[in-house]
Scaffold this active site. Structure first.
Site, PDB file in Angstrom:
ATOM      1  N   SER A 175       4.293  -3.159   5.053  1.00  0.00           N
ATOM      2  CA  SER A 175       4.660  -3.450   6.434  1.00  0.00           C
ATOM      3  C   SER A 175       5.031  -4.921   6.602  1.00  0.00           C
ATOM      4  O   SER A 175       5.505  -5.323   7.651  1.00  0.00           O
ATOM      5  CB  SER A 175       3.487  -3.109   7.365  1.00  0.00           C
ATOM      6  OG  SER A 175       2.395  -3.970   7.102  1.00  0.00           O
ATOM      7  N   ASN A 210      11.193   1.289   2.840  1.00  0.00           N
ATOM      8  CA  ASN A 210       9.948   1.497   3.585  1.00  0.00           C
ATOM      9  C   ASN A 210      10.143   2.583   4.627  1.00  0.00           C
ATOM     10  O   ASN A 210      11.204   2.684   5.243  1.00  0.00           O
ATOM     11  CB  ASN A 210       9.511   0.196   4.277  1.00  0.00           C
ATOM     12  CG  ASN A 210       8.013   0.143   4.467  1.00  0.00           C
ATOM     13  OD1 ASN A 210       7.254   0.232   3.498  1.00  0.00           O
ATOM     14  ND2 ASN A 210       7.556   0.022   5.699  1.00  0.00           N
ATOM     15  N   HIS A 231      -3.716  -9.795  -4.250  1.00  0.00           N
ATOM     16  CA  HIS A 231      -5.010  -9.595  -3.590  1.00  0.00           C
ATOM     17  C   HIS A 231      -6.094  -9.139  -4.553  1.00  0.00           C
ATOM     18  O   HIS A 231      -7.122  -8.609  -4.134  1.00  0.00           O
ATOM     19  CB  HIS A 231      -4.845  -8.596  -2.439  1.00  0.00           C
ATOM     20  CG  HIS A 231      -3.980  -9.135  -1.331  1.00  0.00           C
ATOM     21  ND1 HIS A 231      -3.321  -8.349  -0.424  1.00  0.00           N
ATOM     22  CD2 HIS A 231      -3.656 -10.418  -0.997  1.00  0.00           C
ATOM     23  CE1 HIS A 231      -2.628  -9.106   0.426  1.00  0.00           C
ATOM     24  NE2 HIS A 231      -2.815 -10.360   0.091  1.00  0.00           N
ATOM     25  N   ILE A 245      -4.603  -3.312  -4.657  1.00  0.00           N
ATOM     26  CA  ILE A 245      -5.798  -3.690  -5.411  1.00  0.00           C
ATOM     27  C   ILE A 245      -6.288  -2.516  -6.257  1.00  0.00           C
ATOM     28  O   ILE A 245      -7.423  -2.499  -6.702  1.00  0.00           O
ATOM     29  CB  ILE A 245      -6.917  -4.145  -4.435  1.00  0.00           C
ATOM     30  CG1 ILE A 245      -7.207  -3.057  -3.377  1.00  0.00           C
ATOM     31  CG2 ILE A 245      -6.514  -5.451  -3.744  1.00  0.00           C
ATOM     32  CD1 ILE A 245      -8.377  -3.398  -2.458  1.00  0.00           C
ATOM     33  N   ALA A 279       0.801  -1.218   0.000  1.00  0.00           N
ATOM     34  CA  ALA A 279       0.000   0.000   0.000  1.00  0.00           C
ATOM     35  C   ALA A 279       0.844   1.284   0.000  1.00  0.00           C
ATOM     36  O   ALA A 279       0.416   2.313  -0.518  1.00  0.00           O
ATOM     37  CB  ALA A 279      -0.936  -0.013   1.196  1.00  0.00           C
TER      38      ALA A 279
END
Ligand code: CNA
Length: 253
Positions: free
Chosen positions: A199, A221, A127, A111, A28
């Site tokens: 994550s 990240n 996903h 997604i 994400a």
């Protein structure tokens, strides 16, 4: 972005320049610069959801879809569908690297369909995607996102009257075996693996990283992840900026 000597971006650039097969694995955080909130950041969906005692996991579950479709679609349409979002530099950099023969595949937990919108061709969506929808009747009639009502209602198939659901993997549902197999194969073949904007808390997706056998694992990240100690290079910075700059350097070299 100002950098100093021993710039980790130099390392990543040289890895990419000498690579036979680089794979990107993301989440994400790749799309936050496109205005789509992630789940686990301070400004993410899990922190900002208030209210009625239902957890985000429940709202995104198969159980919720079946038992409370009105609530499911209200949450889904409001929080997970972003029809106006555009690819950011992370997406375009990955597409440019693939086009230049420098990237073998993108494996994403997202997604939102933004990698394809940016021009990436080999994208494994672990996903699923909100861009695709199908009715829950026997025929599984298919509907692209722009044929789904642009409001938080339960979409109904005009052909059979069944609920039209997003082609995303909900909590309590299995990932598509063919997508898992293709992702594992890409990771096993990779000599460079770049992991970014995730994550690494969601399984089985995060578990796919165990199939990487190389010694060039870069993790980009903003916050720490359970894989930091396993990574060969950790860059605690914005994945859109890092990938953008590395892409520019690789394509200029
Ligand atoms: P997550 O658990 O929310 O983690 C996101 C991570 O990205 C966090 O560790 C952040 O620190 C980091 N991050 C945020 N912005 C940046 C940035 N610009 N640069 C670098 N790091 C950043 O999300 P995961 O993807 O790990 O979890 C998997 C879930 C999230 C999947 O099931 C997805 O479907 C789901 N999700 C997808 C989207 C989307 O499609 N855009 C949005 C929200 C959630």
């Amino acid at each position: 972005m100002t950098r100093t000597i021993n710039d980790p971006l130099d390392t990543l650039t040289s890895w990419l320049a000498g690579s036979r097969s680089t794979v990107f694995f993301g989440g994400a955080g790749v799309s936050t610069a496109s205005g789509i909130p992630d789940f686990r950041s301070a400004a993410g969906l899990y922190a900002t959801q208030r209210g009625d005692g239902r957890s985000p996991e429940y709202m995104l579950s198969h159980e919720c879809l079946v038992d409370e479709p009105e609530e499911f679609f209200k949450f889904h349409r409001t929080n997970l569908v972003h029809p106006d979002a555009k690819p950011n530099r992370a997406h375009t950099a990955l597409a440019e690297l693939e086009k230049a023969g420098r990237l073998a595949a993108v494996i994403t937990q997202n997604i939102d369909g933004l990698h394809q919108m940016a021009g990436s061709k080999t994208v494994y969506e672990l996903h699923g995607s909100v861009e695709r929808n199908y009715c829950m009747g026997a025929a599984h009639h298919f509907y692209p996102l722009d044929e789904i009502p642009d409001e938080p209602v339960v979409p109904i198939c005009p052909k059979c009257g069944a609920i039209v659901r997003p082609d995303v993997v909900l909590y309590g549902e299995m990932l598509d075996p063919a997508t898992i197999d293709a992702s594992i194969e890409a990771i096993e073949r990779a000599d460079v693996l770049i992991v970014g904007g995730t994550s690494l808390n969601v399984y089985p997706a995060a578990g796919l990283l165990q199939y990487y056998r190389g010694r060039k694992l870069a993790l980009i990240n903003l916050s720490t992840t359970p894989m930091d100690s396993r990574a060969d290079l950790v860059i605690a910075d914005r994945v859109d900026e890092v990938l953008g700059e590395v892409c520019d350097r690789v394509l200029q070299s």
